[in-house]
Design an enzyme around this catalytic site. Structure first.
Site, PDB file in Angstrom:
ATOM      1  N   ARG A  82      35.731 -22.637  24.250  1.00 36.01           N
ATOM      2  CA  ARG A  82      36.822 -22.898  23.448  1.00 36.01           C
ATOM      3  C   ARG A  82      38.014 -23.125  24.607  1.00 36.01           C
ATOM      4  NH1 ARG A  82      40.092 -19.969  18.516  1.00 36.01           N
ATOM      5  NH2 ARG A  82      38.532 -21.619  17.485  1.00 36.01           N
ATOM      6  N   HIS A 109      38.061 -29.860  16.654  1.00 33.80           N
ATOM      7  CA  HIS A 109      37.655 -28.569  16.161  1.00 33.80           C
ATOM      8  C   HIS A 109      36.501 -28.865  15.083  1.00 33.80           C
ATOM      9  CE1 HIS A 109      37.171 -24.492  15.681  1.00 33.80           C
ATOM     10  NE2 HIS A 109      38.262 -24.142  14.908  1.00 33.80           N
ATOM     11  N   GLN A 134      34.958 -26.329  13.116  1.00 36.03           N
ATOM     12  CA  GLN A 134      35.718 -25.996  11.526  1.00 36.03           C
ATOM     13  C   GLN A 134      35.618 -27.008  10.414  1.00 36.03           C
ATOM     14  OE1 GLN A 134      37.956 -23.538  11.117  1.00 36.03           O
ATOM     15  NE2 GLN A 134      37.636 -24.124   8.875  1.00 36.03           N
ATOM     16  N   ASP A 175      47.047 -27.043   7.908  1.00 33.17           N
ATOM     17  CA  ASP A 175      46.770 -25.997   9.318  1.00 33.17           C
ATOM     18  C   ASP A 175      48.177 -25.780   9.951  1.00 33.17           C
ATOM     19  OD1 ASP A 175      45.677 -24.878  11.524  1.00 33.17           O
ATOM     20  OD2 ASP A 175      45.289 -26.875  12.310  1.00 33.17           O
ATOM     21  N   CYS A 192      42.194 -23.725   7.662  1.00 32.75           N
ATOM     22  CA  CYS A 192      41.066 -22.948   8.398  1.00 32.75           C
ATOM     23  C   CYS A 192      41.484 -21.846   8.940  1.00 32.75           C
ATOM     24  CB  CYS A 192      41.293 -24.051   9.445  1.00 32.75           C
ATOM     25  SG  CYS A 192      42.698 -24.110  10.496  1.00 32.75           S
ATOM     26  N   ARG A 243      32.192 -20.575   7.966  1.00 32.59           N
ATOM     27  CA  ARG A 243      32.148 -20.581   9.686  1.00 32.59           C
ATOM     28  C   ARG A 243      30.569 -20.103  10.241  1.00 32.59           C
ATOM     29  NH1 ARG A 243      36.280 -21.769  12.763  1.00 32.59           N
ATOM     30  NH2 ARG A 243      34.494 -22.074  14.183  1.00 32.59           N
TER      31      ARG A 243
END
Ligand code: CP
Ligand code: NVA
Length: 290
Positions: A96, A123, A126, A207, A246, A274
């Site tokens: 990340r 992402h 996700q 988001d 998310c 996830r």
């Protein structure tokens, strides 16, 4: 050539479908038995770290959590040298990062797959969980009508747009000028009006307005996006829609408490997914096919 997963575009239509199949599979065996997976985090995480660690364990492997400053990507040593080093010990290098370019530098030299656990650009893990959640809620992804409301130019929106396009879902993104994707993938429409976007939607998604790394822009972003809050009024314009986020949610900014807590909210199922899609993605990178 080593396959990497930096963005949904790397997977193509078939790769997305395959990872979803793997994610739904009850038993993927132990393709990581006796192997390590490096998890490098330059930014905080609740869902990604925990879902990845548990997915690695479920596949028989050993996850090693590494804080960004410990390896100092591009600071203590180059991103390329970090990748070459971690590849001596691990079968997958997941990271990340603040700068998507660091993932590209790692992928250019790594003999092991590089997996993007969120960058400023994408992402993908996700978006895979998002598609799996839509499939569970509606029984299908193809033809699903998804409305994304808010910051349409962030990592989550970009990966969702690419994933929805590959999966044949209809995605409408509502955001103001300056918060839109430069180029929307096939089947993705960008509009100004949040009500127009959510009308007829099966799923309403949002988001945060201030992503990690954008804290200095907070004042401007909150002012520009104020009209795009998902509240009960907006959800009333989409009477049949489920709500997705998310997470983490900034309650009172992009979404209200009432929407988060409503029976239409499927955010915890989405969070659980996830782990299932992390397992599918890791198995896919290890060459497992359903
Ligand atoms: N959705 C998501 O990636 O959450 P974390 O930042 O907590 O990992
Ligand atoms: N767009 C958000 C997603 C967090 C999971 C961010 O980058 O902070």
């Amino acid at each position: 050539m080593t396959g990497h997963l930096l963005s949904i575009a790397d997977l193509g239509r078939d790769g997305v479908a395959e990872i979803l199949r793997l994610s739904e599979s009850a038993d993927l065996g132990r393709p990581l038995a006796g192997k390590g997976v490096a998890l490098v985090f330059q930014k905080p995480s609740a869902r990604t770290r925990n879902s990845m660690e548990m997915a690695v364990v479920q596949l028989g492997g050993h996850p090693v959590y590494i804080q960004g400053h410990e390896v100092g990507l591009g600071a203590r040593e180059t991103a390329e040298d970090v990748a070459r080093t971690l590849a001596c010990f691990h079968s997958v290098l997941a990271a990340r990062v603040m700068d998507h370019g660091d993932l590209e530098k790692m992928a250019a030299v790594s003999p092991r797959p590089i997996l993007n656990m969120l960058s400023d650009r994408d992402h993908p893990l996700q978006a895979l969980a998002d598609l799996l959640t839509v499939k569970q809620l509606l029984g299908r992804v193809e033809g699903a009508r998804i409305a994304y409301v808010g910051d349409g130019d962030n990592n989550v929106a970009r990966s969702l747009a690419e994933a929805a396009s590959f999966a044949g879902a209809e995605l409408v993104i509502a955001s103001p000028e300056g918060y839109r994707l430069g180029q929307a993938p096939e089947g993705v429409r960008q509009v100004e009006d949040p009500v127009e976007a959510v009308e007829g939607a099966d799923v309403v998604y949002t988001d945060v307005w201030v992503s990690m790394g954008q804290e200095a822009e907070r004042g401007r972003r909150l002012a520009d996006l104020a009209r795009y809050r998902v509240d009960e009024g907006l959800m009333a314009a989409a009477p049949d829609a489920h709500f997705l986020h998310c997470l983490p949610a900034h309650r009172g900014e992009e979404v209200t408490d009432a929407v988060m807590e409503s029976p239409r909210s499927a955010v915890w199922r989405q969070a659980e997914n996830r782990m299932h899609t992390a397992r599918g993605a890791l198995a896919w990178l290890m060459g497992v096919r359903a």
